[in-house]
Scaffold this motif. Structure first.
Motif, PDB file in Angstrom:
ATOM      1  N   PRO A 184       0.795  -1.229  -0.040  1.00  0.00           N
ATOM      2  CA  PRO A 184      -0.066   0.140  -0.016  1.00  0.00           C
ATOM      3  C   PRO A 184       0.765   1.208   0.036  1.00  0.00           C
ATOM      4  CG  PRO A 184      -0.306  -1.370   2.195  1.00  0.00           C
ATOM      5  CD  PRO A 184       0.481  -2.090   1.025  1.00  0.00           C
ATOM      6  N   TRP A 185       1.951   1.207   0.558  1.00  0.00           N
ATOM      7  CA  TRP A 185       2.710   2.629   0.790  1.00  0.00           C
ATOM      8  C   TRP A 185       3.316   2.885  -0.735  1.00  0.00           C
ATOM      9  CZ3 TRP A 185       6.721   2.336   5.533  1.00  0.00           C
ATOM     10  CH2 TRP A 185       5.813   2.386   6.619  1.00  0.00           C
ATOM     11  N   VAL A 186       3.540   1.750  -1.672  1.00  0.00           N
ATOM     12  CA  VAL A 186       4.074   2.016  -3.188  1.00  0.00           C
ATOM     13  C   VAL A 186       2.929   2.876  -3.685  1.00  0.00           C
ATOM     14  CG1 VAL A 186       4.564   0.733  -5.209  1.00  0.00           C
ATOM     15  CG2 VAL A 186       5.609  -0.082  -2.685  1.00  0.00           C
ATOM     16  N   ARG A 187       1.675   2.507  -3.654  1.00  0.00           N
ATOM     17  CA  ARG A 187       0.492   3.027  -4.263  1.00  0.00           C
ATOM     18  C   ARG A 187       0.561   4.695  -3.780  1.00  0.00           C
ATOM     19  NH1 ARG A 187      -1.550  -2.207  -4.017  1.00  0.00           N
ATOM     20  NH2 ARG A 187      -2.718  -1.666  -2.168  1.00  0.00           N
ATOM     21  N   GLU A 188       0.647   4.437  -2.455  1.00  0.00           N
ATOM     22  CA  GLU A 188       0.340   6.041  -1.999  1.00  0.00           C
ATOM     23  C   GLU A 188       1.388   7.016  -2.341  1.00  0.00           C
ATOM     24  OE1 GLU A 188       0.222   5.492   2.389  1.00  0.00           O
ATOM     25  OE2 GLU A 188      -1.553   4.220   2.426  1.00  0.00           O
ATOM     26  N   ASP A 189       2.507   6.388  -2.309  1.00  0.00           N
ATOM     27  CA  ASP A 189       3.824   7.216  -2.696  1.00  0.00           C
ATOM     28  C   ASP A 189       3.977   7.595  -4.197  1.00  0.00           C
ATOM     29  OD1 ASP A 189       4.471   7.424   0.076  1.00  0.00           O
ATOM     30  OD2 ASP A 189       6.174   6.002   0.012  1.00  0.00           O
ATOM     31  N   ALA A 190       3.526   6.420  -5.036  1.00  0.00           N
ATOM     32  CA  ALA A 190       3.640   6.885  -6.299  1.00  0.00           C
ATOM     33  C   ALA A 190       2.418   7.765  -6.759  1.00  0.00           C
ATOM     34  CB  ALA A 190       3.229   5.622  -7.020  1.00  0.00           C
ATOM     35  N   ALA A 191       1.456   7.871  -6.258  1.00  0.00           N
ATOM     36  CA  ALA A 191       0.361   8.734  -6.304  1.00  0.00           C
ATOM     37  C   ALA A 191       0.925  10.165  -5.688  1.00  0.00           C
ATOM     38  CB  ALA A 191      -0.879   8.354  -5.451  1.00  0.00           C
ATOM     39  N   THR A 192       1.478  10.168  -4.668  1.00  0.00           N
ATOM     40  CA  THR A 192       2.010  11.708  -4.334  1.00  0.00           C
ATOM     41  C   THR A 192       3.060  12.027  -5.396  1.00  0.00           C
ATOM     42  OG1 THR A 192       1.675  11.008  -1.918  1.00  0.00           O
ATOM     43  CG2 THR A 192       3.216  12.613  -2.485  1.00  0.00           C
ATOM     44  N   LEU A 193       3.812  11.275  -5.882  1.00  0.00           N
ATOM     45  CA  LEU A 193       4.703  11.643  -6.781  1.00  0.00           C
ATOM     46  C   LEU A 193       4.109  12.145  -8.071  1.00  0.00           C
ATOM     47  CD1 LEU A 193       7.681   8.767  -6.280  1.00  0.00           C
ATOM     48  CD2 LEU A 193       7.759  11.233  -5.618  1.00  0.00           C
TER      49      LEU A 193
END
Length: 395
Positions: free
Chosen positions: A365-374
């Protein structure tokens, strides 16, 4: 039966064949995968599709996860999710397994060891396809075992349930994960191995992570430490060290910095006494504790991100650590980099995690969150970042 078509699959097969060490000819790949040479040639030229079973055989011959070869990368998680109901059905009948053939315990040990290897290397698609039938067969062996076979059938069940739990937990099936952990605890009571019992307590922490009940999870781990054997053997040292390592992370999530530091220091002290390795199914040693130093820093929040960056600037996980561990390091490092305004480096870390363990990275889930933030920050190459975000379903 799913069939992958198009030139993309063939080109990827040709690429991984060319970079194999040692490099493989088409004939060598055909022999290793038990596929006709003409079939390999046509697949690589894009003149024919490739069935799921054939793709798996080619991937196994190349020594890579089949995920890397599939054309429709957006659906690579589907085989795992589609198999979870079969996994659930297998454990629902844990005490009344269907009749059928049962291999010898040595043969079952080989199968369980292979499953554990796939778990540690984050090859979840391959793993989940074998687990339902393996769990049913192990349940038959356990219930039919004569007394003289001792605790081995129960020990095999614990290990297999752990492999199944890894898939369930990482793919978001937390209720199924909790059920598998309870079955691990049930089987461990007959396994007659206090180190195995401690490893079950280590895994049980997932239920507290999922519920965000961090303080309760810390209490559970501290009780397990009190019950664990004294660290007088290599196995016992690794067992207690792993519990301290896990406790440090969950204490960090509870924002208890003092407890996190205490447990991390104990884990480090124990890790210095033994070589890096897999003990009772858990990686432990100096390098694994170093990875958890980053985990603790990230768990404590963005005020502690600098500590993670200092570690990463001077060190990176050795290639012989399990893929799941190494990808987790870069996923957590990416979060620390993002918090510190190093967006480009964060994206690079996510890409490294993907190369190491694509399935583990995609489902985190952190990957999805951080990719969205980027993407919102627009601080990395737009095309590459868009492709990455679409791959991991970031919104």
């Amino acid at each position: 039966m799913s069939v992958h078509a198009g030139s993309g699959v063939g080109k990827r097969i040709a690429y991984y064949r060319s970079v194999a060490r040692p490099k493989m000819t088409q004939q060598q790949l055909a022999d290793a995968a038990c596929v006709a040479l003409g079939t390999i040639r046509k697949i690589e030229r894009g003149e024919r599709g490739v069935a799921e079973a054939t793709l798996d055989a080619i991937a196994a011959a190349l020594g890579i996860d089949p995920v890397r070869l599939r054309h429709d990368r957006a659906a690579t998680h589907t085989p795992v999710h589609d198999t979870l109901p079969a996994l659930s059905a297998a454990i629902a009948a844990y005490d009344i397994p269907e009749d059928g053939p049962t291999r010898s315990l040595p043969s079952l040990q080989v199968a369980v060891t292979e499953a554990a290897h796939w778990r540690l290397s984050a090859q979840y698609t391959r793993l989940v396809r074998r687990l339902p039938s393996l769990l049913t067969e192990l349940a038959r062996a356990y219930h039919a075992a004569p007394t003289h076979q001792g605790p081995q059938p129960a020990q095999l069940l614990v290990s297999a349930y752990r492999s199944a739990d890894a898939v369930a937990y990482k793919f978001g099936a937390h209720d199924l994960s909790a059920r598998l952990i309870e079955l691990m605890r049930w089987a461990a009571s007959d396994a007659e191995d206090p180190l195995l019992t401690a490893s079950v307590a280590y895994v049980r922490t997932e239920t507290f992570f999922a519920a965000r009940a961090y303080s309760a999870g810390l209490r559970c781990l501290e009780q397990a430490m009190d019950s664990a054997p004294a660290p007088s053997t290599v196995g016992a040292i690794a067992s207690k060290g792993a519990l301290h390592m896990r406790a440090a992370v969950i204490a960090g999530r509870a924002r208890d910095a003092a407890a996190a530091e205490t447990h991390l220091a104990e884990a480090s002290k124990l890790a210095d006494q033994i070589p890096e390795g897999i003990y009772c199914g858990t990686a432990f040693g100096p390098d694994t504790v170093r990875i958890h130093e980053v985990s603790v820093a990230v768990s404590l929040g963005d005020d502690h991100a600098g500590r993670a960056l200092v570690i990463a600037d001077a060190w990176q996980p050795p290639a012989d650590l399990p893929a799941e561990r190494r990808s987790g390091f870069y996923i957590e490092l990416a979060r620390a980099q993002l918090w510190s305004g190093r967006a480009g480096e964060a994206f690079e870390s996510l890409q490294v995690a993907r190369r190491i363990a694509p399935q583990h990275t995609r489902e985190h889930p952190w990957v999805r969150e951080d990719a969205a933030t980027l993407r919102r920050l627009k601080r990395a190459d737009s095309e590459a970042l868009t492709n990455f975000a679409e791959w991991c379903a970031a919104t």
